[in-house]
Design an enzyme around this catalytic site. Sequence first.
Site, PDB file in Angstrom:
ATOM      1  N   ARG A 146       0.869  -1.164   0.000  1.00  0.00           N
ATOM      2  CA  ARG A 146       0.000   0.000   0.000  1.00  0.00           C
ATOM      3  C   ARG A 146       0.906   1.214   0.000  1.00  0.00           C
ATOM      4  O   ARG A 146       1.870   1.276   0.776  1.00  0.00           O
ATOM      5  CB  ARG A 146      -0.834  -0.053   1.276  1.00  0.00           C
ATOM      6  CG  ARG A 146      -1.854   1.019   1.408  1.00  0.00           C
ATOM      7  CD  ARG A 146      -2.526   0.956   2.771  1.00  0.00           C
ATOM      8  NE  ARG A 146      -2.000   1.967   3.649  1.00  0.00           N
ATOM      9  CZ  ARG A 146      -2.676   2.518   4.666  1.00  0.00           C
ATOM     10  NH1 ARG A 146      -3.899   2.103   4.931  1.00  0.00           N
ATOM     11  NH2 ARG A 146      -2.143   3.426   5.417  1.00  0.00           N
ATOM     12  N   TYR A 158      -2.432  11.358   6.569  1.00  0.00           N
ATOM     13  CA  TYR A 158      -2.838  10.025   6.988  1.00  0.00           C
ATOM     14  C   TYR A 158      -1.967   8.970   6.304  1.00  0.00           C
ATOM     15  O   TYR A 158      -1.727   9.034   5.100  1.00  0.00           O
ATOM     16  CB  TYR A 158      -4.315   9.749   6.633  1.00  0.00           C
ATOM     17  CG  TYR A 158      -4.591   8.273   6.671  1.00  0.00           C
ATOM     18  CD1 TYR A 158      -4.804   7.631   7.883  1.00  0.00           C
ATOM     19  CD2 TYR A 158      -4.517   7.500   5.511  1.00  0.00           C
ATOM     20  CE1 TYR A 158      -4.962   6.255   7.943  1.00  0.00           C
ATOM     21  CE2 TYR A 158      -4.681   6.132   5.557  1.00  0.00           C
ATOM     22  CZ  TYR A 158      -4.894   5.517   6.774  1.00  0.00           C
ATOM     23  OH  TYR A 158      -5.032   4.152   6.826  1.00  0.00           O
ATOM     24  N   ASP A 221      -5.051   3.781   0.142  1.00  0.00           N
ATOM     25  CA  ASP A 221      -6.196   4.060   1.021  1.00  0.00           C
ATOM     26  C   ASP A 221      -6.498   5.557   1.000  1.00  0.00           C
ATOM     27  O   ASP A 221      -5.676   6.371   1.429  1.00  0.00           O
ATOM     28  CB  ASP A 221      -5.842   3.614   2.449  1.00  0.00           C
ATOM     29  CG  ASP A 221      -7.039   3.648   3.389  1.00  0.00           C
ATOM     30  OD1 ASP A 221      -8.101   4.166   2.995  1.00  0.00           O
ATOM     31  OD2 ASP A 221      -6.894   3.141   4.524  1.00  0.00           O
ATOM     32  N   HIS A 223      -9.064   6.805   2.615  1.00  0.00           N
ATOM     33  CA  HIS A 223      -9.587   7.047   3.970  1.00  0.00           C
ATOM     34  C   HIS A 223     -10.806   7.970   3.994  1.00  0.00           C
ATOM     35  O   HIS A 223     -10.840   8.944   4.755  1.00  0.00           O
ATOM     36  CB  HIS A 223      -8.449   7.578   4.867  1.00  0.00           C
ATOM     37  CG  HIS A 223      -8.419   6.918   6.211  1.00  0.00           C
ATOM     38  ND1 HIS A 223      -8.853   7.527   7.341  1.00  0.00           N
ATOM     39  CD2 HIS A 223      -8.021   5.686   6.594  1.00  0.00           C
ATOM     40  CE1 HIS A 223      -8.707   6.704   8.377  1.00  0.00           C
ATOM     41  NE2 HIS A 223      -8.209   5.577   7.946  1.00  0.00           N
ATOM     42  N   GLU A 247      -8.944   2.106  -1.784  1.00  0.00           N
ATOM     43  CA  GLU A 247      -9.750   1.833  -0.590  1.00  0.00           C
ATOM     44  C   GLU A 247     -10.469   3.097  -0.118  1.00  0.00           C
ATOM     45  O   GLU A 247      -9.880   4.192  -0.134  1.00  0.00           O
ATOM     46  CB  GLU A 247      -8.808   1.312   0.501  1.00  0.00           C
ATOM     47  CG  GLU A 247      -9.502   1.048   1.812  1.00  0.00           C
ATOM     48  CD  GLU A 247      -8.529   0.656   2.913  1.00  0.00           C
ATOM     49  OE1 GLU A 247      -7.359   0.332   2.621  1.00  0.00           O
ATOM     50  OE2 GLU A 247      -8.945   0.700   4.082  1.00  0.00           O
ATOM     51  N   GLU A 274     -14.056  -0.998   6.331  1.00  0.00           N
ATOM     52  CA  GLU A 274     -13.457  -1.147   7.666  1.00  0.00           C
ATOM     53  C   GLU A 274     -14.295  -0.490   8.766  1.00  0.00           C
ATOM     54  O   GLU A 274     -14.166  -0.872   9.917  1.00  0.00           O
ATOM     55  CB  GLU A 274     -12.023  -0.612   7.698  1.00  0.00           C
ATOM     56  CG  GLU A 274     -11.914   0.882   7.579  1.00  0.00           C
ATOM     57  CD  GLU A 274     -10.476   1.363   7.522  1.00  0.00           C
ATOM     58  OE1 GLU A 274      -9.639   0.703   6.885  1.00  0.00           O
ATOM     59  OE2 GLU A 274     -10.181   2.407   8.117  1.00  0.00           O
ATOM     60  N   ARG A 295     -13.834  -5.070   3.141  1.00  0.00           N
ATOM     61  CA  ARG A 295     -12.673  -4.619   3.923  1.00  0.00           C
ATOM     62  C   ARG A 295     -12.843  -4.749   5.436  1.00  0.00           C
ATOM     63  O   ARG A 295     -11.996  -4.306   6.209  1.00  0.00           O
ATOM     64  CB  ARG A 295     -12.435  -3.128   3.589  1.00  0.00           C
ATOM     65  CG  ARG A 295     -11.436  -2.876   2.519  1.00  0.00           C
ATOM     66  CD  ARG A 295     -10.068  -3.333   2.876  1.00  0.00           C
ATOM     67  NE  ARG A 295      -9.336  -2.431   3.750  1.00  0.00           N
ATOM     68  CZ  ARG A 295      -8.350  -2.810   4.541  1.00  0.00           C
ATOM     69  NH1 ARG A 295      -7.984  -4.056   4.612  1.00  0.00           N
ATOM     70  NH2 ARG A 295      -7.719  -1.923   5.285  1.00  0.00           N
ATOM     71  N   GLU A 351      -4.448  -7.602   4.833  1.00  0.00           N
ATOM     72  CA  GLU A 351      -3.581  -6.521   5.324  1.00  0.00           C
ATOM     73  C   GLU A 351      -2.782  -7.010   6.532  1.00  0.00           C
ATOM     74  O   GLU A 351      -3.332  -7.654   7.424  1.00  0.00           O
ATOM     75  CB  GLU A 351      -4.462  -5.342   5.747  1.00  0.00           C
ATOM     76  CG  GLU A 351      -3.692  -4.162   6.332  1.00  0.00           C
ATOM     77  CD  GLU A 351      -4.630  -3.008   6.745  1.00  0.00           C
ATOM     78  OE1 GLU A 351      -5.812  -3.258   7.047  1.00  0.00           O
ATOM     79  OE2 GLU A 351      -4.158  -1.866   6.771  1.00  0.00           O
ATOM     80  N   TRP A 415     -11.926  11.946   9.131  1.00  0.00           N
ATOM     81  CA  TRP A 415     -10.491  11.677   9.300  1.00  0.00           C
ATOM     82  C   TRP A 415     -10.043  10.545   8.392  1.00  0.00           C
ATOM     83  O   TRP A 415     -10.693   9.569   8.198  1.00  0.00           O
ATOM     84  CB  TRP A 415     -10.169  11.281  10.763  1.00  0.00           C
ATOM     85  CG  TRP A 415      -8.719  10.937  10.893  1.00  0.00           C
ATOM     86  CD1 TRP A 415      -7.642  11.764  10.764  1.00  0.00           C
ATOM     87  CD2 TRP A 415      -8.189   9.632  11.161  1.00  0.00           C
ATOM     88  NE1 TRP A 415      -6.471  11.075  10.934  1.00  0.00           N
ATOM     89  CE2 TRP A 415      -6.777   9.767  11.170  1.00  0.00           C
ATOM     90  CE3 TRP A 415      -8.753   8.369  11.384  1.00  0.00           C
ATOM     91  CZ2 TRP A 415      -5.918   8.671  11.398  1.00  0.00           C
ATOM     92  CZ3 TRP A 415      -7.922   7.296  11.602  1.00  0.00           C
ATOM     93  CH2 TRP A 415      -6.521   7.452  11.610  1.00  0.00           C
TER      94      TRP A 415
HETATM   95  C1  GCO Z   1      -6.345   0.660   7.286  1.00  0.00           C
HETATM   96  C2  GCO Z   1      -7.082   1.630   8.146  1.00  0.00           C
HETATM   97  C3  GCO Z   1      -6.408   2.027   9.399  1.00  0.00           C
HETATM   98  C4  GCO Z   1      -7.406   2.833  10.228  1.00  0.00           C
HETATM   99  C5  GCO Z   1      -7.345   2.457  11.657  1.00  0.00           C
HETATM  100  C6  GCO Z   1      -8.342   3.225  12.505  1.00  0.00           C
HETATM  101  O1  GCO Z   1      -6.683   0.630   6.115  1.00  0.00           O
HETATM  102  O2  GCO Z   1      -5.519  -0.064   7.803  1.00  0.00           O
HETATM  103  O3  GCO Z   1      -7.564   2.700   7.409  1.00  0.00           O
HETATM  104  O4  GCO Z   1      -5.256   2.693   9.105  1.00  0.00           O
HETATM  105  O5  GCO Z   1      -7.157   4.202  10.106  1.00  0.00           O
HETATM  106  O6  GCO Z   1      -7.571   1.099  11.764  1.00  0.00           O
HETATM  107  O7  GCO Z   1      -8.449   2.617  13.734  1.00  0.00           O
HETATM  108 MG    MG Z   2      -8.250   1.832   5.591  1.00  0.00          MG
END
Ligand code: GCO
Ligand code: MG
Length: 415
Positions: A146, A158, A221, A223, A247, A274, A295, A351, A415
């Site tokens: 990634r 991030y 990602d 996010h 992602e 996630e 995910r 992951e 975030w």
């Molecule tokens: C990922 C996730 C993590 C999250 C985290 C929040 O793809 O691994 O986005 O980085 O930010 O798990 O608790």
């Molecule tokens: Mg993620």
Amino acid sequence: MAIAKAEVFVTSPGRNFVVLRITTDDGIVGLGDATLNGKELVTAEYLKSIAPFLIGKNEDNIEDIWQYLYKGAYWRRGPVTMASISAVDVALWDIKAKKAGVPLYDLLGGASRRGLLVYAHASGVDYPSLYDSIDGYLDKGFKAVRVQFALPGIPSTYGVAASANAKTGKGESSRYDFEPARRSQVPVEEVWDAQTYMTTLPKVFENVRNKYGDQLLLLHDAHHRMSPNQAAAFAKRIEPYNLFWLEDCTPAEENPNYLRVVREHTTTPLAIGETINSYTDYLQLIRENLIDYVRSAVTHTGGITHMKKIMSYAEFYGIKSGFHGPTDISPVGQAANFQLDMAIPNFGIQEVMQYTPQTLDVFHTSFTLEDGYVHLDAKKPGLGVDFDEKEAAKYPYQPAPLPVDRLLDGTMHEW
Ligand code: GCO
Ligand code: MG
């Protein structure tokens, strides 16, 4: 044949983890993970409140106990409830597999593959540090990485390791752990700017492809940070760089229809999930083929029992797994991911991140990573993880809320 004890532990060997330990009246122990990053004390309390319900129940009746906790909650679903139910479910599967003397995947239909393709987290504040980070993983045999990159003019981005660590690579965990628990009473504030992101990242993918060639499996990602239309434009722009997946391109957990906009414009594969945790959340995403990869983590999504059903439904739509496995999921939770990964026909990728040495003193794992694949020990019954209660007690809970994000003008943002 009954559950005799259900104990809850919170430990912080680098970051906070919630462990459920169920013991049967004949002394068999099963482990579950109820860690919910930033909200660990909440799931710990939930588990303590349902622990008395478990005592005396037949530990073999996993589906019935699952339904009892899910339907019996009345206030259905949500991350806290689903993570707590998951911890019970995974602990009961651990016990069942230990009783049978087999690794857990054996009870889920057996091994469908030799090993699990995994991806690692590379990042850079500039190109030398990004390439250094990718090279580190390729040297270790990883096939998939990634890639996250710092945005110019934005103080922290991030997914990007702090520059000192990324450059000097002071040991494994400093290089990997881009997202250390930020221990403080109140959340750290970060800044986000989509314009900078959308113009910077396509160039990064182009440069990475040119340098490393076509074989590298490249993930990213976003996010949840673009609007549906921005996500569509971005995903279309990066098509030439042939990502394995993009992602969380847009906050589809708010409205799955966001992804229709994206799908109409691009073939870039999409991974979502996630922050969602039930079949209800996945119904439309799967039925309308709005995603390519599921995910969620097993530990956030009702455990093995519930996640296996979601993946069976996804199978009939050509959708694969890519379970969430960052270091804020404990080795117990990661083991639950691995065991289900081994069994399902529609496994995609898993992951992984490097745990701190302290975490591995508390949780003794039996997995090996070789040539970009995780291997499970076929001789280890159950989940394949042991918990050291004494070691755990050395690391008391410390508040570590997740960061928050604002736009350049101060407006709150995902975030
Ligand atoms: C990922 C996730 C993590 C999250 C985290 C929040 O793809 O691994 O986005 O980085 O930010 O798990 O608790
Ligand atoms: Mg993620």
